[in-house]
Design a protein around this motif. Structure first.
Motif: not given
Length: 258
Positions: A179-184, A214-226
Motif C-alpha cells: 500500500x503506497x498511500x493507505x498502509x497506515x 492540510x494537504x499530504x500524499x493521500x489528499x493529492x492522490x485521492x483516487x488511488x488512496x480510496x
C-alpha cells in the motif's frame, strides 16, 4: 511510579519548509521523556541541517536519532523508525504536523501512567491547520467514544498522528509496503486487532492531541488512496460489509449536500 517515554517518529524528504514546526512542537513539550526519531529519505535540501540544529540544542532535553538514506517510500521509512523505537509509546508525526499544545504529552502520560497495565493505544482528536498554523476545522470523522478494530468500517476514525501505540505492540506489526498511500489504515486496524487479542484497553483522551497540516500524499492522490482503502476494508471486514458501508458513505454525502 515510572516515567512514560514517548518515541515520536517523523519521516522526511525535502521537508525544510515544514520540518521546523514539527521539531519545535516536540522540543517545546513540558514532558521530558521524549525520543524524537527522524528518518529521512536522502533529502537534497536543508532538512537534515535543520534537524541537526535541534539535536545540538541540549536545553530542550529531547533525545534525537537522525538518519538519512534512500528508502522505498514513506512506509519503508516508517518501518525503519519502528525498529529504532523504544518503550513506552510510539507516535508517527509527519513533517508539518504538530502536537496540539506544549502539555499534550504531559497530559497523556499523567492520565495513563497510574494504570495497572498500560493501554495498547491512546487516541484523541485532531484539528486541521494551514501553513500559518491557522485553524481550518475538525477532521471529517470524530473519534468514537469507544474505539475498537471494527470502528474503521466507518472510515479512518482516528488519524495516525493522534494514535499512540504501545511500542512492544507497534514493533511487531510492520507497515505493508504494497500500500503506497493507505498502509497506515491497515496498520492501525492490525494494532487494534492485536489489542483485542490481548484484551488491552484503547484509551480515549477526550481531547485534541494533534494539529494536522492540510494537504499530504493521500489528499493529492485521492483516487488511488480510496482504492487502497477499499481493498484494506475488504481484507479486514469482508466484501459485503465494505460495499454496504460505501453505499452508506455515498448516501450520507448526498444528504449533507442537500
Amino acid at each position: 511510579m515510572n516515567t512514560i517515554r514517548f518515541c515520536i517518529i517523523t519521516c522526511t524528504y525535502n521537508a525544510e519548509n515544514v520540518i521546523r514546526r514539527t521539531l519545535d512542537s516536540v522540543a517545546n513539550q513540558t514532558w521530558k521523556g521524549i525520543h524524537h526519531i527522524i528518518i529521512d529519505g536522502a533529502s537534497t535540501d536543508n532538512t537534515i541541517a535543520v534537524a541537526e540544529q535541534f539535536r545540538h540544542n541540549s536545553k530542550c532535553g529531547v533525545e534525537y536519532s537522525i538518519t538519512s538514506e534512500r528508502d522505498k517510500g514513506l512506509y519503508d521509512a516508517m518501518n525503519k523508525g519502528l525498529q529504532k523505537a523504544q518503550p513506552d509509546y510510539v507516535l508517527f508525526l509527519n513533517a508539518g504536523d504538530t502536537l496540539h499544545s506544549v502539555d499534550t504529552l504531559k497530559d497523556i502520560a499523567e492520565q495513563v501512567q497510574t494504570k495497572d497495565e498500560l493501554p495498547a493505544v491512546i487516541y484523541g482528536d485532531t484539528n486541521i491547520v494551514d501553513a500559518t498554523n491557522r485553524y481550518v476545522g475538525k477532521r471529517e470523522h470524530d473519534p468514537p467514544e469507544v474505539l475498537n478494530w471494527k470502528s474503521f468500517q466507518n472510515g479512518m476514525m482516528v488519524c495516525h498522528q493522534a494514535f499512540y501505540v504501545r511500542t512492544d505492540i507497534a514493533r511487531k506489526i510492520p507497515f505493508d509496503l504494497k500500500y503506497e498511500l493507505s498502509s497506515d489504515v491497515d496498520w492501525c486496524i492490525k494494532v487494534m486487532k492485536e489489542a483485542d487479542k490481548r484484551h488491552l484497553e484503547l484509551y480515549n483522551m477526550h481531547a485534541v492531541v494533534c494539529d494536522f497540516l492540510a494537504g499530504g500524499m493521500s489528499i493529492k492522490n485521492h483516487r488511488k488512496s480510496l482504492q487502497e482503502r477499499f481493498s484494506i476494508m475488504v481484507k479486514h471486514y469482508g466484501l459485503i460489509i465494505t460495499i454496504f458501508k460505501h453505499i452508506q458513505f455515498i448516501i450520507n454525502k448526498k444528504a449533507n449536500r442537500e
